[in-house]
Design a protein around this motif. Sequence first.
Motif, PDB file in Angstrom:
ATOM      1  N   LEU A 107       0.832  -1.200   0.000  1.00 49.91           N
ATOM      2  CA  LEU A 107       0.000   0.000   0.000  1.00 49.91           C
ATOM      3  C   LEU A 107       0.869   1.253   0.000  1.00 49.91           C
ATOM      4  CD1 LEU A 107      -2.713   1.492   0.382  1.00 49.91           C
ATOM      5  CD2 LEU A 107      -2.450   1.137   2.841  1.00 49.91           C
ATOM      6  N   ARG A 111       0.960   3.962  -3.318  1.00 44.18           N
ATOM      7  CA  ARG A 111       0.408   5.318  -3.263  1.00 44.18           C
ATOM      8  C   ARG A 111       1.484   6.399  -3.187  1.00 44.18           C
ATOM      9  NH1 ARG A 111      -2.685   5.860   2.555  1.00 44.18           N
ATOM     10  NH2 ARG A 111      -0.885   6.188   3.894  1.00 44.18           N
ATOM     11  N   VAL A 116      -2.814   9.588  -0.820  1.00 44.29           N
ATOM     12  CA  VAL A 116      -3.856   8.558  -0.837  1.00 44.29           C
ATOM     13  C   VAL A 116      -3.813   7.848  -2.181  1.00 44.29           C
ATOM     14  CG1 VAL A 116      -5.388   9.763   0.770  1.00 44.29           C
ATOM     15  CG2 VAL A 116      -5.557  10.217  -1.682  1.00 44.29           C
ATOM     16  N   LEU A 117      -4.490   6.713  -2.256  1.00 34.00           N
ATOM     17  CA  LEU A 117      -4.630   6.021  -3.538  1.00 34.00           C
ATOM     18  C   LEU A 117      -5.595   6.809  -4.412  1.00 34.00           C
ATOM     19  CD1 LEU A 117      -4.862   2.312  -2.352  1.00 34.00           C
ATOM     20  CD2 LEU A 117      -2.909   3.442  -3.418  1.00 34.00           C
ATOM     21  N   ARG A 120      -9.766   4.150  -8.197  1.00 34.40           N
ATOM     22  CA  ARG A 120     -10.750   3.295  -7.530  1.00 34.40           C
ATOM     23  C   ARG A 120     -10.314   1.838  -7.546  1.00 34.40           C
ATOM     24  NH1 ARG A 120     -16.835   3.843  -9.490  1.00 34.40           N
ATOM     25  NH2 ARG A 120     -16.409   5.926  -8.649  1.00 34.40           N
ATOM     26  N   GLU A 122      -7.333   0.687  -7.488  1.00 29.82           N
ATOM     27  CA  GLU A 122      -6.261   0.481  -6.521  1.00 29.82           C
ATOM     28  C   GLU A 122      -6.837   0.303  -5.113  1.00 29.82           C
ATOM     29  OE1 GLU A 122      -2.763   3.112  -8.759  1.00 29.82           O
ATOM     30  OE2 GLU A 122      -3.918   3.975  -7.102  1.00 29.82           O
ATOM     31  N   ARG A 123      -7.822   1.137  -4.779  1.00 31.21           N
ATOM     32  CA  ARG A 123      -8.451   0.995  -3.457  1.00 31.21           C
ATOM     33  C   ARG A 123      -9.176  -0.350  -3.344  1.00 31.21           C
ATOM     34  NH1 ARG A 123      -9.527   6.502  -4.681  1.00 31.21           N
ATOM     35  NH2 ARG A 123     -11.646   6.038  -5.365  1.00 31.21           N
ATOM     36  N   VAL A 127      -8.652  -3.523  -0.604  1.00 30.41           N
ATOM     37  CA  VAL A 127      -9.787  -4.067   0.153  1.00 30.41           C
ATOM     38  C   VAL A 127      -9.846  -5.584  -0.026  1.00 30.41           C
ATOM     39  CG1 VAL A 127     -12.301  -4.143   0.300  1.00 30.41           C
ATOM     40  CG2 VAL A 127     -11.131  -1.941   0.104  1.00 30.41           C
TER      41      VAL A 127
END
Length: 577
Positions: A107, A111, A116-117, A120, A122-123, A127
């Motif tokens: 992570l 980033r 932040v990432l 979408r 990547e997030r 998860v």
Amino acid sequence: MQGKSPVRAIAVVSLIAAVTAILSWIPTWSAEFALGTIYVFVVTSFAASGVFLLWDRSTGRTGWAMIVAAFCYEASWWWTWPPEWEIGPAPLISFLFGYWWFAVGGLALLRYPEPVLSRRYERAYFVYFAIWIVGVKLFIAAVSEPEWAGWNPHAWWLTIVPNRSLFETASAVFKIGIIVLALVLVVLLLLKIRRSRGLERADSLPVTAAGIAIGFLGSFYIAAQLFHLPPPVTDALRTITALTALIAPIAFLISLTQRRLARSSVADLVVRLADCTSLKDVQTALREVLGDPTMVLAVQASPSHYVTCEGYPLTGGELARWRVPMPSGNGRTVAVLLVDHALRRRSDLVRSAAVAGGLVLENGLLRDDLAAQLAQVQASRRRIAEAGLAERRRIERNLHDGAQQLLLRVMSSLSLARHRAQRGRDPSAAIETAGNDLDEALAELRNLARGIHPAVLGEMGLQPALEGVADRMSIPVTLDVTADRLPDPIEETLYFVICEALTNVIRHAEAGHAEVRVTLRDDTVVARVTDDGRGGAGFDGGSGLAGLRDRVETLRGDMTIATGGNGTTVTVVIPCE
């Protein structure tokens, strides 16, 4: 975390990390001294780089991710403890959180340097990664006994329904999933490098390289465990993977050092700006220092209106950029930089460059160059206005001499027909004459409209319109139009430039052949009209090409003429962005 210097905090955190790592390796120092040394260095460097990152406020919480990764990496090695150390919750903590060093470290790698990432997907990836690690590990613990995973039978465990076959299957599936996730991380890092540019790419390249190396080698090590390769191979891959983990903190330190060294480039910028002789030179120098090839230097044409340093109006995309004022010595804004929003993370460097550029512009360069640019723009607008007036007069003259006269003849013929009908005579001949005159008037109006905007150009595009022009030429014309449909203003401009160039070939060049090529490359359309005539074409002497050049320049394009005894080439280059 802020302060004048991170040295003290780095020293304290590094000492704590090193001491805990040394203590946790006590049972295996004699048997695995080299590997233990690597282990201590990895834990310590992860923690130290995390503190260093926290001092760089633009990276957000990336530093905390590295500190958490340091603890998880330390816990991941507790499986090397002898049974007498494997008591209480330590084995379960190691089992559940050991792989988190890879997830949390990945992570941080993905980033950086963003806080932040930004994507979408990547997030979503992280998860899924978290769900896979937590969910599958909890399931494995619930269907197993601690000794099945190689731990002390008396260690705390989450056994609910032990099933050896299910445990082995779930463990294999978990490792396959980790391999896939590691390779996906490599792909995400490559995509990040592909879309980055300038300073952003320079910042993230060392970290990305580290992530790719860790992803690949970590996958090989897990695959070796999955396929039960001989212990020497597995042990070698384990050592190599541990060494590779050291690359991540080193990469962060390299990137942060590069960021600080980049600030020294402002001093070189001041020296270079002193040799600039135009606003465009200043813009070029700033683009190179900031690593933003699309940066725009905008100057004030009126109290509320800015233009580019070439004198063009700003586009919507340029106005949406980050606006950085360029102050003079007394704080007055002399110009603005329109910069990529990604450079907000380097705001100190950008503002320093803006100040350096503002001082140079204040020393007369802005005034002199802007005056020349405005004079050029005014002359161009004057030529455009004169060309528009001449075009309106031409249309008026053609209407008066052509369609208007024919319509008057239609009115006369219809009056004659009415007069004959009133007297009982046959009006058909007069009506037929009026119909013929009306057809001729319609044809005249169509030809006039075609000169303003050919219907085929709007309906079918540039190539069919030029084919009609080429067919009417008295000399052979070769067409090579590979560009598809273009924005209407660009198509119209190219059509009229090519028509004017071909007209000049017929009237003045005494050529036997002409060639027209229109190509689109990298969002830029290039049109060339070449003939084998005697040459001599130019923009002076009231040439129609001069007005068309102004029209090309309003689209931020460029028009040139290369002429000589072996022919003439008219070249038009227009960006299509």
